[in-house]
Motif scaffolding. Structure first.
Motif, short mmCIF file in Angstrom:
data_model
loop_
_atom_site.label_atom_id
_atom_site.label_comp_id
_atom_site.label_asym_id
_atom_site.label_seq_id
_atom_site.Cartn_x
_atom_site.Cartn_y
_atom_site.Cartn_z
N HIS A 10 17.16 -30.77 87.14
CA HIS A 10 17.75 -29.90 88.16
C HIS A 10 17.70 -30.52 89.55
CE1 HIS A 10 18.48 -26.62 85.44
NE2 HIS A 10 17.32 -26.89 84.89
N THR A 11 16.95 -31.62 89.68
CA THR A 11 16.88 -32.28 90.98
C THR A 11 18.11 -33.17 91.17
OG1 THR A 11 14.50 -32.34 90.76
CG2 THR A 11 15.47 -33.76 92.44
N VAL A 12 18.82 -32.93 92.27
CA VAL A 12 19.99 -33.77 92.55
C VAL A 12 19.48 -35.15 92.94
CG1 VAL A 12 21.97 -34.09 94.03
CG2 VAL A 12 21.32 -31.80 93.32
N SER A 13 19.96 -36.18 92.25
CA SER A 13 19.51 -37.52 92.59
C SER A 13 20.10 -37.93 93.92
CB SER A 13 19.95 -38.51 91.52
OG SER A 13 21.30 -38.83 91.72
N SER A 14 19.45 -38.86 94.58
CA SER A 14 19.91 -39.36 95.86
C SER A 14 21.29 -40.01 95.72
CB SER A 14 18.88 -40.35 96.37
OG SER A 14 19.37 -41.00 97.49
N TYR A 15 21.53 -40.65 94.56
CA TYR A 15 22.82 -41.27 94.31
C TYR A 15 23.91 -40.20 94.25
CZ TYR A 15 26.40 -43.92 91.73
OH TYR A 15 27.55 -44.51 91.32
N GLU A 16 23.63 -39.13 93.51
CA GLU A 16 24.60 -38.04 93.44
C GLU A 16 24.84 -37.43 94.82
OE1 GLU A 16 23.63 -35.21 90.34
OE2 GLU A 16 23.56 -36.87 88.90
N GLU A 17 23.76 -37.33 95.58
CA GLU A 17 23.90 -36.81 96.95
C GLU A 17 24.84 -37.68 97.77
OE1 GLU A 17 19.51 -34.74 97.60
OE2 GLU A 17 20.10 -36.46 98.85
N GLU A 18 24.72 -38.98 97.57
CA GLU A 18 25.59 -39.90 98.32
C GLU A 18 27.05 -39.71 97.92
OE1 GLU A 18 22.36 -43.49 99.09
OE2 GLU A 18 24.17 -43.88 97.93
N LEU A 19 27.29 -39.55 96.62
CA LEU A 19 28.67 -39.35 96.16
C LEU A 19 29.20 -38.01 96.69
CD1 LEU A 19 28.61 -40.63 92.45
CD2 LEU A 19 29.45 -41.81 94.48
N THR A 20 28.35 -36.99 96.72
CA THR A 20 28.75 -35.70 97.27
C THR A 20 29.09 -35.83 98.75
OG1 THR A 20 27.30 -34.60 95.70
CG2 THR A 20 28.05 -33.28 97.57
N ARG A 21 28.26 -36.60 99.44
CA ARG A 21 28.51 -36.79 100.87
C ARG A 21 29.85 -37.51 101.09
NH1 ARG A 21 27.58 -37.29 106.02
NH2 ARG A 21 27.35 -39.33 107.01
N LEU A 22 30.15 -38.47 100.21
CA LEU A 22 31.42 -39.19 100.30
C LEU A 22 32.59 -38.20 100.11
CD1 LEU A 22 31.91 -42.19 100.75
CD2 LEU A 22 31.92 -42.53 98.29
N ASN A 23 32.46 -37.35 99.09
CA ASN A 23 33.47 -36.30 98.86
C ASN A 23 33.65 -35.42 100.08
OD1 ASN A 23 34.55 -36.66 96.35
ND2 ASN A 23 33.02 -35.44 95.28
N ASN A 24 32.51 -34.98 100.65
CA ASN A 24 32.57 -34.07 101.79
C ASN A 24 33.21 -34.73 103.00
OD1 ASN A 24 31.44 -32.07 100.28
ND2 ASN A 24 29.35 -32.36 101.08
N LEU A 25 32.92 -36.03 103.19
CA LEU A 25 33.51 -36.74 104.32
C LEU A 25 35.04 -36.81 104.17
CD1 LEU A 25 30.99 -39.69 104.86
CD2 LEU A 25 31.53 -37.88 106.50
N ILE A 26 35.51 -37.03 102.93
CA ILE A 26 36.95 -37.08 102.70
C ILE A 26 37.57 -35.72 103.02
CG2 ILE A 26 38.71 -37.16 100.86
CD1 ILE A 26 37.98 -39.91 101.72
N LEU A 27 36.90 -34.64 102.59
CA LEU A 27 37.40 -33.29 102.88
C LEU A 27 37.45 -33.04 104.39
CD1 LEU A 27 35.78 -30.91 100.24
CD2 LEU A 27 38.06 -31.93 100.29
N GLU A 28 36.41 -33.50 105.09
CA GLU A 28 36.36 -33.30 106.54
C GLU A 28 37.49 -34.08 107.22
OE1 GLU A 28 32.53 -34.32 108.20
OE2 GLU A 28 33.27 -34.07 110.26
N LEU A 29 37.66 -35.32 106.77
CA LEU A 29 38.72 -36.18 107.32
C LEU A 29 40.09 -35.55 107.05
CD1 LEU A 29 39.32 -38.89 108.67
CD2 LEU A 29 39.02 -40.02 106.46
N GLY A 30 40.30 -35.09 105.82
CA GLY A 30 41.57 -34.45 105.46
C GLY A 30 41.82 -33.20 106.29
N GLY A 31 40.75 -32.42 106.50
CA GLY A 31 40.86 -31.20 107.30
C GLY A 31 41.27 -31.51 108.74
#
Lengths: 249, 249
Positions: A10-31
């Motif tokens: 259930h612990t989000v790995s740091s790697y997954e966190e990085e991929l999530t952050r990448l996704n969020n940055l794209i959403l922010e940029l697109g917005g």
């Protein structure tokens, strides 16, 4: 942020966190890009030069955010050495961020041209340009949704929607040439409107590229349908009496 | 090709071979783009519609070659997991290939517009467009040299040269608006010439991007000089009596 808790499923790995952050940055940029486009079109239709000036300055935030995405993506490639789907995703993110930055440039250019267009009297009710822009905004919005959800069907839908933008552009191009011929005083404003419409048409193409890339990232293969028809105004001619014809390619 | 000879300092490793192949593909892609641009401008000045048609079809080779570059680059990322300078190089190659593909699209668009321009009588001696194009071709040529040699000084020189292209574009834009106002029969051809010139100006911007990336790949940091001035025609206005003014931004 390093977690000191023991690693569990259930612990989000740091790697997954990085991929999530990448996704969020794209959403922010697109917005940001969506806001710049709708703002630029609003500034144009309302003849609001102050708003246009602000939008020109705000483009810097888009450039900076693209840099942030690139840095994080290269960082992930270097430290995490992703393979298969993750590698495809990170490479796609670099390409998509580049396309979004270019979309921002086109929006900024619309704002710059608005400053000049506002110096001439209005030449016509500008209904086609906002309609083109709304369609591109919707395409971009759906593309971002398709990106986060890995939804290849939605990506394909976005890709097909560009045809409508191209059709609007083609008819507006002919309309503008007619205004120019009717009254030479329209020429300067119409020339800038020509580029505004072309910018939106190119934005539609770029969102189509993004949709293709999302489809590829989600499925591992290219969209196989026939490409939507593109801008045909490069084949549009206007005869001396003002009749406009379009060659069949 | 796997070598069965024992590894010695003089044996080129397969990894180095792959990086060399990546370099060569970029050179090949750049060479194709240069040929497409010079061909498109020649077709335009010679009013050769057959040549223009051939160039439109040839753009497919550029698209295919970009795909080849992308596939190899992603393959290297996945299998070789490069770090530091090599990682920067491979990521840069993906971006540069994308920019080169776009340059090809602009050249194709010039060829398409040539087909329409050739349907109207010549409106003026086209000296500015070939001059713009020669400068962009030289910039591209030097950028490719800077790329293979990792020459950051040459990359910076390319980056600075774009200013001249922008100046040529600005004066040509004003010239074209004047032709349009002098005689409405010029409007269609002049509108397409406007886009041809804009395409070359955008090509200059893209080569500038490529030069920035080469500089970054070679040095690990961004060019620090002030950015060259860009197209100011979005701030150009033409008054009713045909006088053309450019606002100071």
């Amino acid at each position: 942020m390093a977690s000191h808790e023991p690693s569990t499923p259930h612990t989000v790995s740091s790697y997954e966190e990085e991929l999530t952050r990448l996704n969020n940055l794209i959403l922010e940029l697109g917005g940001l890009v969506e806001a710049q486009l709708s703002g630029a079109i609003r500034a144009m239709t309302k003849r609001d030069s102050d708003a246009a000036e602000r939008l020109i300055v705000q483009d810097l935030r888009i450039d900076e955010l693209e840099e942030t995405v690139n840095d994080l993506a290269v960082n992930i490639l270097a430290r995490r050495q992703p393979v298969a789907g993750d590698l495809r995703l990170v490479v796609s993110v670099i390409k998509i961020a580049g396309d979004l930055e270019r979309l921002g440039d086109y929006a900024k250019n619309i704002a710059k041209r608005t400053l000049v267009i506002n110096q001439s009297p209005p030449i016509a009710p500008l209904t086609t340009v906002p309609r083109m822009s709304e369609r591109v905004q919707r395409m971009l919005d759906q593309a971002l949704t398709a990106f986060v959800q890995g939804d290849d069907e939605l990506a394909e839908k976005v890709w097909a929607a560009d045809e409508e933008v191209d059709e609007l552009y083609n008819s507006f191009f002919r309309e503008l040439l007619t205004y120019m011929m009717e009254d030479p005083r329209n020429i300067s404003a119409a020339a800038h409107l020509l580029f505004v419409a072309k910018n939106i048409e190119r934005m539609g193409d770029l969102v189509t590229n993004i949709a293709e890339r999302i489809y590829f990232t989600a499925t591992g293969h290219q969209i196989e349908a026939e490409r939507p028809k593109r801008d045909v105004t490069s084949l549009t001619d206007v005869s001396d009496d003002g009749a406009v014809t379009t060659e069949t390619p």
